[in-house]
Motif scaffolding. Structure first.
Motif, PDB file in Angstrom:
ATOM      1  N   ASN A 103       0.880  -1.158   0.000  1.00 32.79           N
ATOM      2  CA  ASN A 103       0.000   0.000   0.000  1.00 32.79           C
ATOM      3  C   ASN A 103       0.921   1.213   0.000  1.00 32.79           C
ATOM      4  O   ASN A 103       1.819   1.307   0.826  1.00 32.79           O
ATOM      5  CB  ASN A 103      -0.875   0.004   1.258  1.00 32.79           C
ATOM      6  CG  ASN A 103      -1.630  -1.300   1.428  1.00 32.79           C
ATOM      7  OD1 ASN A 103      -2.613  -1.544   0.757  1.00 32.79           O
ATOM      8  ND2 ASN A 103      -1.157  -2.158   2.322  1.00 32.79           N
TER       9      ASN A 103
ATOM     10  N   ASN B 172       3.259   0.627   3.189  1.00 35.90           N
ATOM     11  CA  ASN B 172       2.761  -0.221   4.268  1.00 35.90           C
ATOM     12  C   ASN B 172       2.590  -1.630   3.744  1.00 35.90           C
ATOM     13  O   ASN B 172       2.053  -1.820   2.641  1.00 35.90           O
ATOM     14  CB  ASN B 172       1.379   0.253   4.742  1.00 35.90           C
ATOM     15  CG  ASN B 172       1.418   1.520   5.540  1.00 35.90           C
ATOM     16  OD1 ASN B 172       2.456   2.146   5.681  1.00 35.90           O
ATOM     17  ND2 ASN B 172       0.269   1.920   6.049  1.00 35.90           N
ATOM     18  N   ASP B 173       3.007  -2.621   4.548  1.00 41.94           N
ATOM     19  CA  ASP B 173       2.597  -3.973   4.217  1.00 41.94           C
ATOM     20  C   ASP B 173       1.262  -4.226   4.913  1.00 41.94           C
ATOM     21  O   ASP B 173       0.677  -3.311   5.494  1.00 41.94           O
ATOM     22  CB  ASP B 173       3.669  -4.987   4.590  1.00 41.94           C
ATOM     23  CG  ASP B 173       3.965  -5.032   6.088  1.00 41.94           C
ATOM     24  OD1 ASP B 173       5.043  -5.512   6.467  1.00 41.94           O
ATOM     25  OD2 ASP B 173       3.106  -4.586   6.885  1.00 41.94           O
ATOM     26  N   ASN B 174       0.791  -5.425   4.879  1.00 44.90           N
ATOM     27  CA  ASN B 174      -0.495  -5.719   5.524  1.00 44.90           C
ATOM     28  C   ASN B 174      -0.316  -6.362   6.898  1.00 44.90           C
ATOM     29  O   ASN B 174      -1.251  -6.961   7.431  1.00 44.90           O
ATOM     30  CB  ASN B 174      -1.352  -6.609   4.618  1.00 44.90           C
ATOM     31  CG  ASN B 174      -1.931  -5.825   3.459  1.00 44.90           C
ATOM     32  OD1 ASN B 174      -2.272  -4.655   3.589  1.00 44.90           O
ATOM     33  ND2 ASN B 174      -2.039  -6.461   2.305  1.00 44.90           N
ATOM     34  N   ALA B 175       0.896  -6.226   7.449  1.00 40.87           N
ATOM     35  CA  ALA B 175       1.167  -6.763   8.774  1.00 40.87           C
ATOM     36  C   ALA B 175       1.513  -5.665   9.766  1.00 40.87           C
ATOM     37  O   ALA B 175       1.987  -5.940  10.859  1.00 40.87           O
ATOM     38  CB  ALA B 175       2.313  -7.771   8.711  1.00 40.87           C
ATOM     39  N   GLY B 176       1.284  -4.421   9.379  1.00 42.81           N
ATOM     40  CA  GLY B 176       1.494  -3.315  10.298  1.00 42.81           C
ATOM     41  C   GLY B 176       2.782  -2.548  10.112  1.00 42.81           C
ATOM     42  O   GLY B 176       2.973  -1.493  10.697  1.00 42.81           O
ATOM     43  N   LYS B 177       3.696  -3.069   9.300  1.00 40.61           N
ATOM     44  CA  LYS B 177       4.974  -2.385   9.113  1.00 40.61           C
ATOM     45  C   LYS B 177       4.782  -1.227   8.139  1.00 40.61           C
ATOM     46  O   LYS B 177       4.135  -1.353   7.110  1.00 40.61           O
ATOM     47  CB  LYS B 177       6.002  -3.363   8.549  1.00 40.61           C
ATOM     48  CG  LYS B 177       7.407  -2.787   8.389  1.00 40.61           C
ATOM     49  CD  LYS B 177       8.116  -2.599   9.697  1.00 40.61           C
ATOM     50  CE  LYS B 177       9.518  -2.036   9.545  1.00 40.61           C
ATOM     51  NZ  LYS B 177      10.429  -2.972   8.863  1.00 40.61           N
ATOM     52  N   SER B 178       5.370  -0.097   8.492  1.00 40.60           N
ATOM     53  CA  SER B 178       5.261   1.100   7.664  1.00 40.60           C
ATOM     54  C   SER B 178       6.658   1.664   7.470  1.00 40.60           C
ATOM     55  O   SER B 178       7.366   1.895   8.444  1.00 40.60           O
ATOM     56  CB  SER B 178       4.357   2.112   8.367  1.00 40.60           C
ATOM     57  OG  SER B 178       4.150   3.251   7.582  1.00 40.60           O
TER      58      SER B 178
ATOM     59  N   PHE C 213       9.048   4.643   5.580  1.00 36.73           N
ATOM     60  CA  PHE C 213       9.072   5.937   4.915  1.00 36.73           C
ATOM     61  C   PHE C 213      10.416   6.163   4.238  1.00 36.73           C
ATOM     62  O   PHE C 213      11.451   5.683   4.704  1.00 36.73           O
ATOM     63  CB  PHE C 213       8.855   7.063   5.934  1.00 36.73           C
ATOM     64  CG  PHE C 213       7.413   7.273   6.315  1.00 36.73           C
ATOM     65  CD1 PHE C 213       6.745   6.341   7.085  1.00 36.73           C
ATOM     66  CD2 PHE C 213       6.734   8.411   5.910  1.00 36.73           C
ATOM     67  CE1 PHE C 213       5.411   6.535   7.437  1.00 36.73           C
ATOM     68  CE2 PHE C 213       5.411   8.622   6.255  1.00 36.73           C
ATOM     69  CZ  PHE C 213       4.753   7.678   7.023  1.00 36.73           C
TER      70      PHE C 213
END
Lengths: 112, 114
Positions: free
Chosen positions: A32, A94-100, A102
């Motif tokens: 994302n 963002n992945d879909n496991a909460g990691k973001s 920048f």
């Protein structure tokens, strides 16, 4: 591990010039993608995002970005910048496991 | 409505002291993030909460850093035995969830370790 690379650290343009800020990411799964902006003295805020569908997304204030999966890129564009676009711009994934993650940010200075 | 708030806005502390930073997310946001932004750098991801649990703590720089979230709302980031390299702006963000949801950022806490 995911990473985000913004190629331009500082960009200086005159008003009415066209803008393109590069963003490349490294991640093998579903991503994302976001562009955030931080105007002087303000909080980070969302410009636009992509998570599915049309790879050309439009955001606030005339900004748009194109997701090119084959190039792992999500470049930000604006046809004609204004002095008020002076700010710092961050690309994020963002992945879909909460990691973001920048990027390091690009400072845009628009000369009136 | 109210946005994300953080306190204190500025904190100056002596090397070796402990500090506690607070984040109040937007009401109803289940996801909460902490980042660190050093001068001229991007945002360094520290930790993410979904509700009260933090599935991944690997972003915390050292075991001097810890974070908790209670009641699915307020979060605190604690730095023990602060070092000069801990000086940075600590940002908190909240969102409706992970993945495709945008994050709403607070104003940050500027930490200076002397």
């Amino acid at each position: 591990a995911q990473s985000v690379s913004q190629h331009n650290h500082h960009v200086i343009l005159s008003e009415a010039a066209s803008l393109e800020l590069g963003c490349n990411y490294s991640y093998g799964g579903t991503v994302n993608l976001f562009w955030y902006v931080q105007y002087p003295g303000q909080h980070l805020q969302l410009l636009l995002k992509y998570f599915s569908g049309d790879p050309l997304v439009k955001g606030i204030k005339g900004f748009e970005a194109e997701f090119i999966k084959s190039k792992f890129s999500f470049n930000l564009r604006k046809p004609s910048v204004q002095w008020s676009d002076t700010a710092e711009y961050f690309c994020a994934v963002n992945d879909n496991a909460g990691k973001s993650t920048f990027g390091d940010g690009t400072t845009l200075t628009v000369k009136p | 409505g109210a946005g994300v708030s953080q306190s204190p806005s500025n904190k100056v502390t002596e090397k070796g002291k402990d500090v506690e930073l607070r984040c109040d997310p937007i009401s109803g946001h289940t996801a909460l993030y902490w980042y660190r932004q050093s001068l001229g750098q991007g945002l360094e991801f520290l930790i993410y909460f979904q509700g009260n649990s933090a599935p991944d703590k690997s972003g915390l720089p050292s075991d001097r850093f810890s974070a908790e979230r209670t009641g699915g709302s307020v979060s605190t980031l604690t730095i023990q035995r602060t070092q000069q390299e801990d000086s940075a702006v600590y940002l908190c963000a909240s969102s409706l969830g992970q993945g495709a949801h945008e994050q709403y950022f607070g104003p940050g806490t500027r930490l200076t370790v002397t």
